[in-house]
Design a protein around this motif. Structure first.
Motif, short mmCIF file in Angstrom:
data_model
loop_
_atom_site.label_atom_id
_atom_site.label_comp_id
_atom_site.label_asym_id
_atom_site.label_seq_id
_atom_site.Cartn_x
_atom_site.Cartn_y
_atom_site.Cartn_z
N UNK A 1 54.17 29.15 22.50
CA UNK A 1 54.40 30.60 22.84
C UNK A 1 53.71 30.97 24.04
N UNK A 2 54.13 30.79 25.29
CA UNK A 2 53.53 31.27 26.24
C UNK A 2 52.93 32.68 26.52
N UNK A 3 53.32 33.68 25.74
CA UNK A 3 53.01 35.11 25.53
C UNK A 3 52.04 35.18 24.50
N UNK A 4 51.32 34.04 23.85
CA UNK A 4 50.21 34.24 22.75
C UNK A 4 49.50 33.32 22.66
N UNK A 5 49.64 32.01 23.55
CA UNK A 5 48.79 30.79 23.57
C UNK A 5 48.09 30.65 25.10
N UNK A 6 46.87 30.72 25.03
CA UNK A 6 46.38 30.83 26.60
C UNK A 6 46.78 29.52 27.20
N UNK A 7 46.90 28.20 26.46
CA UNK A 7 47.13 27.05 27.37
C UNK A 7 48.68 27.17 27.79
N UNK A 8 49.50 27.63 26.87
CA UNK A 8 51.09 27.48 27.46
C UNK A 8 51.16 29.10 28.18
N UNK A 9 50.33 29.91 28.28
CA UNK A 9 50.35 30.79 29.19
C UNK A 9 50.26 30.43 30.62
#
Length: 269
Positions: free
Chosen positions: A175-183
């Motif tokens: 979840x790129x809108x909730x996880x710093x790594x995936x964002x």
């Protein structure tokens, strides 16, 4: 600085013909009155700075001391504590920012970079000036590392390293809108697709404008206020003062950390 403000207010009242030093009963009254009119909550700090400079060469007389006390008491009468920046919850902010992703007036990929702002509790200027090359991804450990300035006054003094790992509930469903790594992964990918090799050039930022330029502090502040308005939140109080300011990531990020169970010591780092 406080001294520059004092000098500016002195010249605003007396012009350039009257020297700022030494302080007089008239200059104290004039400058403090302007601090009062401007609702400076830290008026006492401005006066203290001026007094310190005065004492380098001149005596602090009992007459000045009384004028100082009387004027400062008047300036602070009825002035409450400064209002802290309002909070915007992470999901609310990123959802609203996603709806505005094609708006050229806000930073490119704000729905991703805001996640970094929340988790690393950044000031608006730290996010706007963060370099593309200062964000490092480890695809094995699923961590994002950023290089931050050690000084509020010198954004180029990069010497502080912070990192966050993936916080997704399911690794298979990032979840790129909730996880710093995936964002960070999503933002770097989007930047590369949009700007190509330019992202590796000197000075290219992680949260640029729509055309790849550097986002100013003022633009970042207006952008977060725009996002808050898009989310249906009030952006000004009953006196017309902004509720959402450039500290939204620091304030909201801190509270987000507490809500998800992060202990206080790491938050204070």
């Amino acid at each position: 600085s406080r001294w520059k403000t004092w000098v500016r207010l002195h010249k605003n009242w007396f012009g350039s013909s009257v020297p700022v030093m030494p302080l007089t009963v008239h200059s104290l009254a004039a400058v403090i009155a302007q601090l009062k009119e401007g609702q400076y909550h830290a008026a006492a700090d401005y006066v203290s700075t001026a007094k310190s400079i005065h004492l380098r060469r001149y005596e602090w007389t009992t007459t000045l001391a009384r004028q100082h006390t009387v004027c400062l008491r008047s300036a602070l009468r009825g002035v409450g504590p400064s209002k802290q920046c309002g909070e915007v919850e992470l999901a609310v902010f990123t959802t609203a920012a996603r709806r505005l992703e094609h708006d050229a007036s806000i930073p490119f990929g704000l729905h991703f970079t805001a996640v970094i702002g929340f988790f690393f509790m950044l000031r608006e200027v730290e996010l706007s000036l963060m370099l593309f090359e200062s964000v490092t991804l480890n695809m094995v450990t699923l961590t994002v590392t950023i290089l931050l300035s050690a000084s509020k006054n010198d954004p180029t003094a990069l010497s502080v390293t912070r990192y966050w790992g993936c916080v997704c509930d399911e690794a298979a469903e990032p979840d790129a809108m909730a996880c710093p790594f995936h964002a960070a992964v999503a933002q770097k990918r989007a930047l590369t697709e949009r700007f190509g090799g330019a992202v590796y050039g000197e000075g290219f930022t992680f949260a640029p404008t729509a055309d790849g330029g550097v986002v100013t502090k003022a633009v970042m502040v207006r952008s977060v206020q725009h996002v808050a308005a898009e989310a249906g939140l009030e952006t000004k109080d009953e006196q017309g003062r902004p509720i959402i300011t450039g500290h939204v990531f620091r304030i909201s990020g801190t509270r987000h950390m507490i809500r998800v169970g992060v202990s206080v010591p790491p938050i204070m780092v």
